[in-house]
Write a protein that holds these residues in place. Structure first.
Motif, short mmCIF file in Angstrom:
data_model
loop_
_atom_site.label_atom_id
_atom_site.label_comp_id
_atom_site.label_asym_id
_atom_site.label_seq_id
_atom_site.Cartn_x
_atom_site.Cartn_y
_atom_site.Cartn_z
N ALA A 183 49.12 36.98 36.63
CA ALA A 183 48.79 37.93 37.84
C ALA A 183 47.84 39.14 37.55
O ALA A 183 48.19 39.87 36.13
CB ALA A 183 50.23 39.03 38.54
N GLN A 184 46.99 40.02 38.18
CA GLN A 184 45.85 40.65 37.58
C GLN A 184 46.51 41.96 38.33
O GLN A 184 47.04 42.35 40.00
CB GLN A 184 44.68 40.40 38.02
N SER A 185 45.98 43.33 37.82
CA SER A 185 45.98 44.34 38.25
C SER A 185 45.48 45.34 37.54
O SER A 185 45.00 45.56 36.39
CB SER A 185 47.66 44.45 37.52
N VAL A 186 45.09 46.54 38.16
CA VAL A 186 44.44 47.68 37.78
C VAL A 186 45.17 49.19 37.79
O VAL A 186 45.74 48.87 38.67
CB VAL A 186 43.24 47.45 38.09
N THR A 187 45.39 49.82 36.52
CA THR A 187 45.51 51.38 36.77
C THR A 187 44.49 52.12 36.42
O THR A 187 44.16 52.22 35.42
CB THR A 187 47.08 51.15 35.97
N CYS A 221 38.42 51.25 39.69
CA CYS A 221 38.08 50.35 39.04
C CYS A 221 38.56 48.99 39.72
O CYS A 221 39.37 48.78 40.49
CB CYS A 221 38.53 50.72 38.13
N ALA A 222 38.12 47.62 39.26
CA ALA A 222 38.53 46.31 39.94
C ALA A 222 38.13 45.35 39.08
O ALA A 222 37.66 45.34 38.33
CB ALA A 222 37.43 45.98 41.14
N VAL A 223 39.08 44.18 39.24
CA VAL A 223 39.15 43.64 38.65
C VAL A 223 39.76 42.14 39.22
O VAL A 223 40.09 41.90 40.03
CB VAL A 223 40.69 43.19 37.34
N THR A 230 40.70 42.48 42.57
CA THR A 230 41.93 43.22 43.07
C THR A 230 41.59 44.83 42.20
O THR A 230 41.51 44.83 40.97
CB THR A 230 42.95 43.04 41.49
N PHE A 231 41.61 45.91 43.16
CA PHE A 231 41.14 46.97 43.21
C PHE A 231 42.38 48.50 42.84
O PHE A 231 43.37 48.06 43.18
CB PHE A 231 40.65 47.84 44.25
N LEU A 235 42.53 49.41 47.39
CA LEU A 235 42.46 48.57 48.15
C LEU A 235 43.21 47.83 47.95
O LEU A 235 43.42 46.55 47.09
CB LEU A 235 41.25 48.35 48.28
N ARG A 236 43.56 46.57 48.98
CA ARG A 236 44.29 45.47 48.96
C ARG A 236 44.31 44.64 49.89
O ARG A 236 43.82 44.38 51.02
CB ARG A 236 45.95 46.55 49.38
N LEU A 237 44.44 42.92 49.45
CA LEU A 237 43.63 42.30 49.66
C LEU A 237 44.18 41.59 51.07
O LEU A 237 45.59 41.32 50.00
CB LEU A 237 43.21 41.47 48.56
#
Lengths: 113, 112
Positions: A1-5, A91-93, A102-103, B43-45
């Motif tokens: 899973a992807q995530s951004v911090t 920031c997003a990936v 994913t933001f 923002l959450r999808l």
């Protein structure tokens, strides 16, 4: 899973000063990376994006970001901020560019006169 | 520039009510998305779509349905609205190969 911090919820800098907004991502492959800006009562607008090539990418309004794979980071920079840069920055990936972008939680930037 | 139009811009409904948020994009983009924005979460999808008739599950789909009726139109449905769904909702679109996402101006939904 992807995530951004985005570790900084709020950043305040003086007009004319330099800026760095931090972003760290988690994704096992080669990610698409983005920075978006949100002005008050607006939707998000793309500042810059990276997928491959030169790890330093230039965006609009003098913004740039550097992809550092070893650190899983994609920090946003600007040499000299202007009062109009006050906004929320995200920031997003994404794994494939279009799907499931994913933001992060966003960083609210305030510019002091 | 790509245009994404959301309606309504503001909506108040009661708990248990039925709400439909509408989104139209005018650039024939393949991908459309519904996000919710909440303080501290970004923002959450919720859902997204590749094209007419297609629906993909996002990261926070519970309590939401969506339908893509045409290339241009993407709807978000809340059939039993709850106060936890009070949020700012964004629709967005993008085209294959560009990876740039264009956002609407948002719909502020309040469930009382």
């Amino acid at each position: 899973a992807q995530s951004v911090t985005q570790p900084d919820a709020r950043v305040t800098v003086s007009e004319g000063a330099s800026l760095q907004l931090r972003c760290k991502y988690s994704y096992s492959g080669t990610p698409y990376l983005f920075w978006y800006v949100q002005y008050p009562r607006q939707g998000l607008q793309l500042l810059l994006k990276y997928y491959s090539g030169d790890p330093v990418v230039q965006g609009v309004n003098g913004f740039e970001a550097e992809f550092i794979k070893s650190n899983s980071s994609f920090h946003l920079r600007k040499a000299s901020v202007h009062w109009s840069d006050s906004a929320v920055y995200f920031c997003a990936v994404s794994a494939h560019g279009n799907e499931k972008i994913t933001f992060g939680a966003g960083t609210k930037l305030t510019i002091k006169p | 520039e790509a245009a994404v139009t959301q309606s309504p811009r503001n909506k108040v409904t009661v708990t248990g009510g039925n709400v439909t948020l509408s989104c139209r994009q005018t650039n024939s983009h393949n991908y459309m998305y519904w996000y919710r924005q909440d303080t501290g979460h970004g923002l959450r999808l919720i859902h997204y779509s590749y094209g007419a008739g297609n629906l993909q599950i996002g990261d926070v789909p519970d309590g939401y349905k969506a339908t893509r009726t045409t290339q241009e139109d993407f709807f978000l449905l809340l059939e039993l609205a709850s106060p936890s769904q009070t949020s700012l909702y964004f629709c967005a679109s993008s085209d294959i190969g560009t990876s740039e996402v264009f956002f609407g101006k948002g719909t502020r939904l309040t469930v009382v």
